[in-house]
Design a protein around this motif. Structure first.
Motif, PDB file in Angstrom:
ATOM      1  N   ILE A 166       0.651  -0.995   0.037  1.00  0.00           N
ATOM      2  CA  ILE A 166       0.054   0.061   0.090  1.00  0.00           C
ATOM      3  C   ILE A 166       1.202   1.235   0.099  1.00  0.00           C
ATOM      4  O   ILE A 166       1.476   1.510   1.016  1.00  0.00           O
ATOM      5  N   LEU A 167       0.945   1.965  -0.969  1.00  0.00           N
ATOM      6  CA  LEU A 167       1.803   2.945  -1.360  1.00  0.00           C
ATOM      7  C   LEU A 167       0.978   4.272  -1.179  1.00  0.00           C
ATOM      8  O   LEU A 167       0.155   4.780  -2.118  1.00  0.00           O
ATOM      9  N   ASP A 168       1.134   5.085  -0.138  1.00  0.00           N
ATOM     10  CA  ASP A 168       0.533   6.277  -0.032  1.00  0.00           C
ATOM     11  C   ASP A 168       1.392   7.593  -0.724  1.00  0.00           C
ATOM     12  O   ASP A 168       2.489   7.848   0.054  1.00  0.00           O
ATOM     13  N   GLU A 169       0.712   8.063  -1.681  1.00  0.00           N
ATOM     14  CA  GLU A 169       1.345   9.114  -2.432  1.00  0.00           C
ATOM     15  C   GLU A 169       0.607  10.409  -2.274  1.00  0.00           C
ATOM     16  O   GLU A 169       0.361  11.284  -3.022  1.00  0.00           O
ATOM     17  N   ALA A 170       0.514  10.809  -0.794  1.00  0.00           N
ATOM     18  CA  ALA A 170      -0.554  11.833  -0.622  1.00  0.00           C
ATOM     19  C   ALA A 170       0.151  13.083  -1.206  1.00  0.00           C
ATOM     20  O   ALA A 170      -0.602  14.222  -1.406  1.00  0.00           O
ATOM     21  N   PHE A 171       1.489  13.147  -0.871  1.00  0.00           N
ATOM     22  CA  PHE A 171       2.251  14.451  -1.487  1.00  0.00           C
ATOM     23  C   PHE A 171       3.214  14.161  -2.815  1.00  0.00           C
ATOM     24  O   PHE A 171       4.029  15.112  -3.029  1.00  0.00           O
ATOM     25  N   ARG A 217      -3.822   8.373  -3.153  1.00  0.00           N
ATOM     26  CA  ARG A 217      -3.490   9.612  -3.392  1.00  0.00           C
ATOM     27  C   ARG A 217      -4.452  10.609  -2.909  1.00  0.00           C
ATOM     28  O   ARG A 217      -5.657  10.372  -2.808  1.00  0.00           O
ATOM     29  N   SER A 218      -4.152  12.038  -2.423  1.00  0.00           N
ATOM     30  CA  SER A 218      -5.184  12.899  -1.867  1.00  0.00           C
ATOM     31  C   SER A 218      -5.068  14.066  -2.958  1.00  0.00           C
ATOM     32  O   SER A 218      -4.020  14.421  -3.421  1.00  0.00           O
ATOM     33  N   LEU A 219      -6.257  14.735  -2.884  1.00  0.00           N
ATOM     34  CA  LEU A 219      -6.503  15.889  -3.658  1.00  0.00           C
ATOM     35  C   LEU A 219      -6.407  17.159  -2.670  1.00  0.00           C
ATOM     36  O   LEU A 219      -6.464  18.329  -2.896  1.00  0.00           O
ATOM     37  N   THR A 220      -6.519  16.903  -1.482  1.00  0.00           N
ATOM     38  CA  THR A 220      -6.712  18.009  -0.355  1.00  0.00           C
ATOM     39  C   THR A 220      -5.306  18.524  -0.096  1.00  0.00           C
ATOM     40  O   THR A 220      -5.524  19.871   0.286  1.00  0.00           O
ATOM     41  N   LYS A 221      -4.128  17.937  -0.196  1.00  0.00           N
ATOM     42  CA  LYS A 221      -2.798  18.704  -0.020  1.00  0.00           C
ATOM     43  C   LYS A 221      -2.429  19.745  -0.988  1.00  0.00           C
ATOM     44  O   LYS A 221      -2.317  20.898  -0.498  1.00  0.00           O
ATOM     45  N   MET A 222      -2.458  19.368  -2.192  1.00  0.00           N
ATOM     46  CA  MET A 222      -1.841  20.086  -3.067  1.00  0.00           C
ATOM     47  C   MET A 222      -2.868  21.225  -3.410  1.00  0.00           C
ATOM     48  O   MET A 222      -2.413  22.507  -3.616  1.00  0.00           O
ATOM     49  N   PHE A 223      -4.267  20.956  -3.436  1.00  0.00           N
ATOM     50  CA  PHE A 223      -5.064  21.952  -3.567  1.00  0.00           C
ATOM     51  C   PHE A 223      -5.722  22.793  -2.493  1.00  0.00           C
ATOM     52  O   PHE A 223      -6.670  23.527  -2.424  1.00  0.00           O
ATOM     53  N   ALA A 224      -5.213  22.415  -1.272  1.00  0.00           N
ATOM     54  CA  ALA A 224      -5.405  23.191  -0.091  1.00  0.00           C
ATOM     55  C   ALA A 224      -7.108  23.076   0.386  1.00  0.00           C
ATOM     56  O   ALA A 224      -7.679  24.009   0.624  1.00  0.00           O
ATOM     57  N   ILE A 225      -7.602  21.778   0.061  1.00  0.00           N
ATOM     58  CA  ILE A 225      -9.042  21.592   0.386  1.00  0.00           C
ATOM     59  C   ILE A 225      -9.367  20.585   1.536  1.00  0.00           C
ATOM     60  O   ILE A 225     -10.109  19.796   1.420  1.00  0.00           O
TER      61      ILE A 225
END
Length: 360
Positions: free
Chosen positions: A181-186, A210-218
């Protein structure tokens, strides 16, 4: 002391320390894009509001198709979630009562969801200050393991592991019947990123978060996605609550994915600020982790324990992320997000005050 288990929400940190939350403070504990959300989100916000009377698409079809086109994978290999946290929770349920390896130091939520699902947990501890990931060292901890959690780029160190190391590790785990499980949130903070998504067609044991909340500040909206082979996606989706992701989150995600210029602007800004901050740390005898993203670990090598520095910063309205609940760190480091230019200046100003008071 009962320390908050996450960054952000500084009121809980001050409460734990028996202090009043100051009127002015800078929160360096949450790893969110300092540029804030894309301007296009604000411009479209009224349009989003008009959609809140409509139930969200339970299959997130439009956003899924957009990700499918961007990543060049089939839509049945994608699962949209209510932030990375929901996806990690679903994985914990899938792994209930299994043996799970966690590569430390890392995001504390992996362990929390595994414990909640009665998993047997084993650890592989990376050695500070370099936190090098070595397959030879890792191999001995893979015995009879059903799944492994690895965060890359790593939270909290900000270190990005070489693609060749990751692929070798996935290959080794595949031989052993172990999920990776590769967490690529950043991942999108990396300027030269080599995607692992194409490898899901080659490896049946690879799962990417993957996360969309970090890069897009949401982070207040909550949105992320998981990529894996269809059989895994199908199994996880059965455990997901209906209408898990709300309408506004789906619309925001669709808009954000079209905003590649914003990602490039962020990467360039973070790169410049990281270079400026790290030059200051070097000049003032601080140690920082070899981060490639928008946060880093920091340590005053003159201290055995960083708590006195942590306390000093908090009193100055500078809020770092403690590391008491990161196994292997136990408070010996502090984690900071890279903020805006003036906010980073204020951090350097306060650290200069500290250094003048504690120079020997």
């Amino acid at each position: 002391m009962s320390w908050p288990s996450h960054g952000s929400n500084p009121q809980y940190l001050y409460k734990a320390m028996g202090l009043a939350l100051p009127k002015e403070f800078i929160d360096f504990s949450a790893n969110i894009n300092p540029l804030g959300p894309p301007t296009a989100l604000k411009e479209k916000w009224v349009d989003f509001f008009r959609e809140i009377h409509v139930y969200p698409d339970p299959f997130a079809t439009k956003l899924t198709d957009m990700i499918s086109n961007v990543e060049q994978i089939k839509s049945d290999s994608i699962l949209i979630g209510n932030g990375g946290a929901e996806l990690i929770t679903l994985l914990g349920r899938m792994l209930a009562r299994k043996r799970v390896l966690i590569v430390e130091p890392t995001f504390s939520e992996y362990e929390e969801v595994c414990r909640a699902n009665q998993c047997e947990i084993v650890y592989h501890q990376l050695a500070e200050p370099d936190f090098t990931l070595n397959l030879t060292d890792l191999r001995s901890n893979l015995e009879d393991v059903d799944a492994m959690f690895l965060c890359n780029p790593n939270n909290p160190t900000g270190i990005h592991y070489p693609p060749s190391t990751i692929i070798s590790m996935v290959e080794e785990c595949e031989k052993r019947g172990c999920l990776v499980i590769l967490d690529e949130a950043f991942f999108d903070f990396l300027i030269e990123y080599e995607s692992f998504v194409p490898y899901i067609n080659r490896f049946s044991n690879l799962i990417i978060i993957r996360s969309l909340t970090k890069m897009f500040a949401i982070p207040g909206i909550r949105l992320g996605y998981l990529v894996a082979q269809p059989a895994i996606v199908s199994e996880l989706s059965k455990q997901q609550s209906h209408w898990s992701t709300n309408t506004i989150a789906l619309l925001a995600g669709e808009l954000c994915l079209q905003n590649k210029g914003f990602i490039k602007e962020t990467q360039e800004f973070i790169g410049c600020e990281r270079k400026r901050l790290f030059a200051f740390f070097h000049q003032n005898n601080y140690i920082a982790s070899s981060s490639h993203v928008n946060f880093y670990l920091l340590q005053d090598p003159l201290l055995q324990d960083q708590f006195t520095l942590f306390e000093f910063l908090v009193h100055q309205g500078i809020i770092p992320r403690h590391t008491f609940n990161f196994p292997g760190l136990e408070g010996r480091w502090l984690r900071f997000a890279i903020k805006g230019y003036e906010e980073n200046n204020r951090l350097m100003e306060v650290l200069t005050q500290w250094r003048h008071q504690h120079s020997s």
